[in-house]
Design an enzyme around this catalytic site. Structure first.
Site, PDB file in Angstrom:
ATOM      1  CD  GLU A 178     -12.142  20.190 -21.858  1.00 29.43           C
ATOM      2  OE1 GLU A 178     -11.303  19.945 -22.761  1.00 29.43           O
ATOM      3  OE2 GLU A 178     -11.814  20.643 -20.735  1.00 29.43           O
ATOM      4  CD  GLU A 183     -11.036  22.759 -15.504  1.00 29.54           C
ATOM      5  OE1 GLU A 183      -9.920  22.293 -15.820  1.00 29.54           O
ATOM      6  OE2 GLU A 183     -11.545  23.740 -16.075  1.00 29.54           O
TER       7      GLU A 183
END
Length: 291
Positions: A178, A183
């Site tokens: 990933e 974020e």
């Protein structure tokens, strides 16, 4: 005019011309002394291979994006998240040249589950290996909001994801790999982080992470960039680097990053969402991939 005067005149003209060249050189040469400033693209990544400029009003481009809505087997998204992802225009649409992903407080039933919040999760129908990803975006606000723009290997075994539906799902998370381009947690407003998850570190124990504080993550557009080569990944915001991932030992645990990945955009809602939260959007100007 005497020869001496001619010589003197030519000398003056030459001196003035040389002075101009020196001045122009130093004027145009950028200051690269500031630490972490990203001053140039990887010269290999100069061809635009895929993009969405979000210049067509209405629903999102179905040729480029897939709405991932199916809940995991537990009935909730991983980590105890409390939203439904929908394919409704109220949660994702294009207006005035911008993509809007909207998290909303509303009771909604789907897949046999009633939840009190909705949002959107998009999978790109384009996948690639290595390149420069550039996103210009403004992030949602509110304690408990968790927007992300990230990437997963298209070999992830995740029922309901676009590439798994196409028959590519062979590998469980986190071993598929990933890449979190950005974020942002509303409980830590204006701090934006990037990370990579893999067999060597993942989830709450992720070791490969970095970030920076920026001004107005939810009120201003910022440029978020990933440069991904066969050797390393570099993450930056507005040209300022905040994390580099370059493991000394590359194996299946540390470097599953040598095959095709696709882009995901979503807003998750955490259980500690502000009770006064009503709705907030992620607004995206463009997404561009160069190789």
């Amino acid at each position: 005019m005497t020869n001496e005067l001619k010589t003197y005149t030519l000398f003056i003209i030459g001196f003035i011309f040389l002075s101009y060249l020196i001045f122009a050189f130093f004027k145009e040469t950028p200051d690269t002394s500031k630490e972490n400033i990203v001053t140039s693209l990887n010269p290999k990544f100069d061809v635009l291979v895929w993009s969405d400029e979000f210049d067509v009003e209405g629903t999102i481009n179905q040729e480029k994006w897939f709405h991932q809505t199916k809940l995991p087997p537990s009935g909730s998204w991983w980590g105890g998240l409390i939203q439904h992802y929908t394919n409704r225009d109220t949660n994702s649409y294009v207006k005035d040249g911008y993509l809007h992903l909207v998290a909303k407080k509303e009771s909604f039933e789907a897949h046999g589950e009633v939840k009190e919040y909705t949002a959107a999760r998009l999978n790109s129908k384009f996948a690639f290996t290595y390149g420069r990803v550039e996103i210009r975006a403004k992030l949602p606000a509110g304690i408990g909001t968790w927007p992300a723009i990230w990437m997963l290997n298209k070999n992830i075994d995740e029922d309901g994801a676009y590439w798994d539906n196409q028959g590519f799902g062979t590998t469980k998370w986190p071993f598929c790999g990933e890449i979190d381009i950005l974020e942002h947690w509303g409980k830590n407003q204006d701090y934006v982080s990037s990370a990579v998850h893999n067999g060597s570190g993942y989830g709450s124990d992720v070791k490969n992470i970095g970030g920076q504080n920026i001004k107005g993550a939810s009120t201003k557009f910022h440029n978020y960039v990933l440069e991904w080569s066969k050797d390393k990944m570099i993450f930056s915001i507005d040209g300022v680097e905040h994390y580099k991932y370059q493991p000394t030992i590359k194996n299946s645990d540390t470097w599953p990053y040598d095959s095709d990945y696709y882009i995901i955009l979503n807003i998750a809602i955490e259980p500690d969402i502000d009770p006064n939260f009503v709705e907030s959007p992620m607004v995206v100007d463009y997404i561009r991939v160069y190789q």
